[in-house]
Design a protein around this motif. Sequence first.
Motif, PDB file in Angstrom:
ATOM      1  N   LEU A   1      -9.949   3.106  17.683  1.00 12.47           N
ATOM      2  CA  LEU A   1     -10.891   3.797  18.571  1.00 12.47           C
ATOM      3  C   LEU A   1     -11.690   4.854  17.811  1.00 12.47           C
ATOM      4  O   LEU A   1     -12.907   4.844  17.796  1.00 12.47           O
ATOM      5  N   LEU A   2     -11.014   5.813  17.192  1.00 12.24           N
ATOM      6  CA  LEU A   2     -11.708   6.786  16.346  1.00 12.24           C
ATOM      7  C   LEU A   2     -10.787   7.141  15.186  1.00 12.24           C
ATOM      8  O   LEU A   2      -9.575   6.926  15.237  1.00 12.24           O
ATOM      9  N   TYR A   3     -11.396   7.670  14.126  1.00  9.90           N
ATOM     10  CA  TYR A   3     -10.613   7.956  12.921  1.00  9.90           C
ATOM     11  C   TYR A   3      -9.814   9.244  13.076  1.00  9.90           C
ATOM     12  O   TYR A   3     -10.353  10.274  13.505  1.00  9.90           O
ATOM     13  N   THR A   4      -8.540   9.192  12.750  1.00 11.55           N
ATOM     14  CA  THR A   4      -7.695  10.386  12.729  1.00 11.55           C
ATOM     15  C   THR A   4      -6.867  10.396  11.456  1.00 11.55           C
ATOM     16  O   THR A   4      -6.522   9.349  10.909  1.00 11.55           O
ATOM     17  N   ARG A   5      -6.568  11.582  10.965  1.00  8.03           N
ATOM     18  CA  ARG A   5      -5.714  11.733   9.782  1.00  8.03           C
ATOM     19  C   ARG A   5      -4.543  12.653  10.125  1.00  8.03           C
ATOM     20  O   ARG A   5      -4.729  13.706  10.750  1.00  8.03           O
ATOM     21  N   TRP A   6      -3.353  12.242   9.707  1.00  9.53           N
ATOM     22  CA  TRP A   6      -2.126  12.944  10.048  1.00  9.53           C
ATOM     23  C   TRP A   6      -1.435  13.432   8.775  1.00  9.53           C
ATOM     24  O   TRP A   6      -1.339  12.691   7.802  1.00  9.53           O
ATOM     25  N   GLN A   7      -0.933  14.647   8.816  1.00  2.00           N
ATOM     26  CA  GLN A   7      -0.077  15.119   7.726  1.00  2.00           C
ATOM     27  C   GLN A   7       1.329  15.339   8.284  1.00  2.00           C
ATOM     28  O   GLN A   7       1.488  15.912   9.369  1.00  2.00           O
ATOM     29  N   VAL A   8       2.320  14.854   7.569  1.00  2.00           N
ATOM     30  CA  VAL A   8       3.710  14.956   8.019  1.00  2.00           C
ATOM     31  C   VAL A   8       4.479  15.774   6.991  1.00  2.00           C
ATOM     32  O   VAL A   8       4.563  15.397   5.815  1.00  2.00           O
TER      33      VAL A   8
ATOM     34  N   ASN B   1       0.821  -1.212   0.000  1.00  2.00           N
ATOM     35  CA  ASN B   1       0.000   0.000   0.000  1.00  2.00           C
ATOM     36  C   ASN B   1       0.852   1.258   0.000  1.00  2.00           C
ATOM     37  O   ASN B   1       0.449   2.293  -0.535  1.00  2.00           O
ATOM     38  N   SER B   2       2.045   1.178   0.589  1.00  2.00           N
ATOM     39  CA  SER B   2       2.944   2.334   0.571  1.00  2.00           C
ATOM     40  C   SER B   2       3.465   2.591  -0.840  1.00  2.00           C
ATOM     41  O   SER B   2       3.992   3.665  -1.122  1.00  2.00           O
ATOM     42  N   ARG B   3       3.304   1.634  -1.740  1.00  2.00           N
ATOM     43  CA  ARG B   3       3.693   1.796  -3.142  1.00  2.00           C
ATOM     44  C   ARG B   3       2.510   2.139  -4.032  1.00  2.00           C
ATOM     45  O   ARG B   3       2.602   2.051  -5.255  1.00  2.00           O
TER      46      ARG B   3
ATOM     47  N   ILE C   1       4.446   3.586  15.085  1.00  2.00           N
ATOM     48  CA  ILE C   1       3.356   3.869  16.030  1.00  2.00           C
ATOM     49  C   ILE C   1       2.006   3.418  15.475  1.00  2.00           C
ATOM     50  O   ILE C   1       0.950   3.790  15.998  1.00  2.00           O
ATOM     51  N   GLY C   2       2.035   2.615  14.412  1.00  2.00           N
ATOM     52  CA  GLY C   2       0.825   1.958  13.952  1.00  2.00           C
ATOM     53  C   GLY C   2      -0.062   2.774  13.039  1.00  2.00           C
ATOM     54  O   GLY C   2      -1.229   2.426  12.825  1.00  2.00           O
ATOM     55  N   LEU C   3       0.462   3.865  12.458  1.00  2.00           N
ATOM     56  CA  LEU C   3      -0.343   4.637  11.522  1.00  2.00           C
ATOM     57  C   LEU C   3      -0.317   3.973  10.147  1.00  2.00           C
ATOM     58  O   LEU C   3       0.663   3.338   9.754  1.00  2.00           O
ATOM     59  N   ASP C   4      -1.394   4.131   9.413  1.00  2.00           N
ATOM     60  CA  ASP C   4      -1.519   3.541   8.080  1.00  2.00           C
ATOM     61  C   ASP C   4      -1.156   4.587   7.032  1.00  2.00           C
ATOM     62  O   ASP C   4      -1.747   5.675   6.981  1.00  2.00           O
ATOM     63  N   PHE C   5      -0.196   4.244   6.198  1.00  2.00           N
ATOM     64  CA  PHE C   5       0.242   5.137   5.129  1.00  2.00           C
ATOM     65  C   PHE C   5      -0.889   5.329   4.119  1.00  2.00           C
ATOM     66  O   PHE C   5      -1.524   4.369   3.696  1.00  2.00           O
TER      67      PHE C   5
ATOM     68  N   VAL D   1       3.758  13.592   3.325  1.00  2.00           N
ATOM     69  CA  VAL D   1       3.196  12.272   3.602  1.00  2.00           C
ATOM     70  C   VAL D   1       1.885  12.406   4.367  1.00  2.00           C
ATOM     71  O   VAL D   1       1.764  13.235   5.271  1.00  2.00           O
ATOM     72  N   LEU D   2       0.911  11.558   4.019  1.00  2.00           N
ATOM     73  CA  LEU D   2      -0.356  11.494   4.740  1.00  2.00           C
ATOM     74  C   LEU D   2      -0.538  10.106   5.343  1.00  2.00           C
ATOM     75  O   LEU D   2      -0.254   9.096   4.694  1.00  2.00           O
ATOM     76  N   PHE D   3      -1.043  10.068   6.572  1.00  2.00           N
ATOM     77  CA  PHE D   3      -1.331   8.821   7.270  1.00  2.00           C
ATOM     78  C   PHE D   3      -2.721   8.919   7.879  1.00  2.00           C
ATOM     79  O   PHE D   3      -3.264  10.007   8.051  1.00  2.00           O
ATOM     80  N   ASP D   4      -3.280   7.748   8.226  1.00  2.00           N
ATOM     81  CA  ASP D   4      -4.489   7.774   9.032  1.00  2.00           C
ATOM     82  C   ASP D   4      -4.506   6.589   9.980  1.00  2.00           C
ATOM     83  O   ASP D   4      -3.637   5.707   9.928  1.00  2.00           O
ATOM     84  N   SER D   5      -5.498   6.603  10.872  1.00  2.00           N
ATOM     85  CA  SER D   5      -5.671   5.515  11.833  1.00  2.00           C
ATOM     86  C   SER D   5      -7.144   5.428  12.183  1.00  2.00           C
ATOM     87  O   SER D   5      -7.823   6.450  12.309  1.00  2.00           O
ATOM     88  N   SER D   6      -7.655   4.199  12.302  1.00  2.00           N
ATOM     89  CA  SER D   6      -9.054   4.009  12.695  1.00  2.00           C
ATOM     90  C   SER D   6      -9.160   3.309  14.038  1.00  2.00           C
ATOM     91  O   SER D   6     -10.164   2.682  14.352  1.00  2.00           O
TER      92      SER D   6
END
Length: 450
Positions: free
Chosen positions: A352-359, A135-137, A324-328, A345-350
């Motif tokens: 407990l609750l959905y969060t989206r991270w920008q790095v 998925n990172s590709r 830390i378990g974030l999904d690319f 780079v963008l990551f997210d995590s579901s």
Amino acid sequence: MPNTLPFGTQFSPNQIELPQLLQLIIDNEGDDTAPLITAIVDTFFSTNAVEQQRNMAGNCKNSLVSYGILENGGGVRITAFGRQLHEIADETEQCEALVKHILKNLNGMILIDVLRGMHRNGERISKETVVEALNSRGFDLSRTSNNVPVMKLWLNKAGVLRGWRIDEHKLSELTELSEGEFRLLRTLRPEQYYFLRALCNTASENYQRAADIRQLATATYGITFVESNFSQSVIRPLTDRGLIEIQRATGGHGARTPLVKLTELTKRDIVLPLLQQLEGIIDREVIEYLQKPLEELRTDIDATDSYLKGLALEAFAIRIMRIIGLDFIQTRLKGNETAGAEVDVLFDSSRLLYTRWQVQCKNTHRVSLDQVAKEVGLSHVLKTNAIVIMTTGVVSEKAREYATQIMKTMNLCIIMVEGSDIDAIIAEPTKILEIFNRESLNAKHIKVFE
């Protein structure tokens, strides 16, 4: 070629016998699907729960379509490849023919390349980590799908894999391509890749004008070449790698334009399908850096070439955010989604609750207030909950004060990772937890109710 692996549910060699399954297809060719489904149930799934049998057989039929053995659409129509498989009497040769097809046409070589990189990095290899690496590709595979494990089982049956370990000798035997030759193709820059692909598309063994191939590549793939630097950036690297042969024209119209043709390597049947597999990742050079150990990335982060420094820092960000378990999600997002701006780079995590991270990765001695403000503005477009500013230098006091004000008034968490933090993570990767806990505690204190 789509960035995916074929659907394979109920098509693993642990569940079906390929010669029998192919014979069932031949026996029911031209009929509706229902008799084939019944035959598959009777042959392979009759001992399963009755309410599951036809669903399992239907999955098997859909997998046959996905693997290119049955035609898509209604009825039972075998493909030319499926008929070719059926005509192979020896079961071992039949299996190897299927695996050659997987490697050549179904992104099997991308899976192999992912496994090579994970082995080099000493990463733990499992279905989940392989899916994440794919998925990172640019792939879009569910962690619960059977696409990866079914392909793995076929590669194991043919001897290409032993568990997750690659048998390079067997792989080379089936593909007629060594690991080094594959790497020559995988590490091409976009302009080199599209020029070579256009040349392969002509299927000619004769010399052709490089300018004509360049125009073909532009018309077919929309690639733009810098003509003043064309020989240096495209022709010479491809020649040095042994991917094209060159001949200088001696007279007549266009005599200054070199003539090019394929080499014995690039004439091989595997090369054009492999180039098609590589299309989705060829312009994502950060992938090469994702396969390096963290220590090497740290060295590259300090390189004098600013472009290479950026790639190394971006790859480092992806690697540590995975810890830390974030999904690319994706890298280098730009265009309409960000109003012309760019986030590394963008990551997210579901969880407990959905969060989206920008790095955002910065190769600067000091991160300014304006740079942080740009990321805050971008967060509205990207709908992110957290911003990570990662820099090889330090974050200025004004930038930190601005981040504090933003966190007081907005539902945003802004995390600062400085050069000293990067060094700590390199030395001990789990330090990222301590660093993020530090930043999280800081945000908690800022966001207290007044």
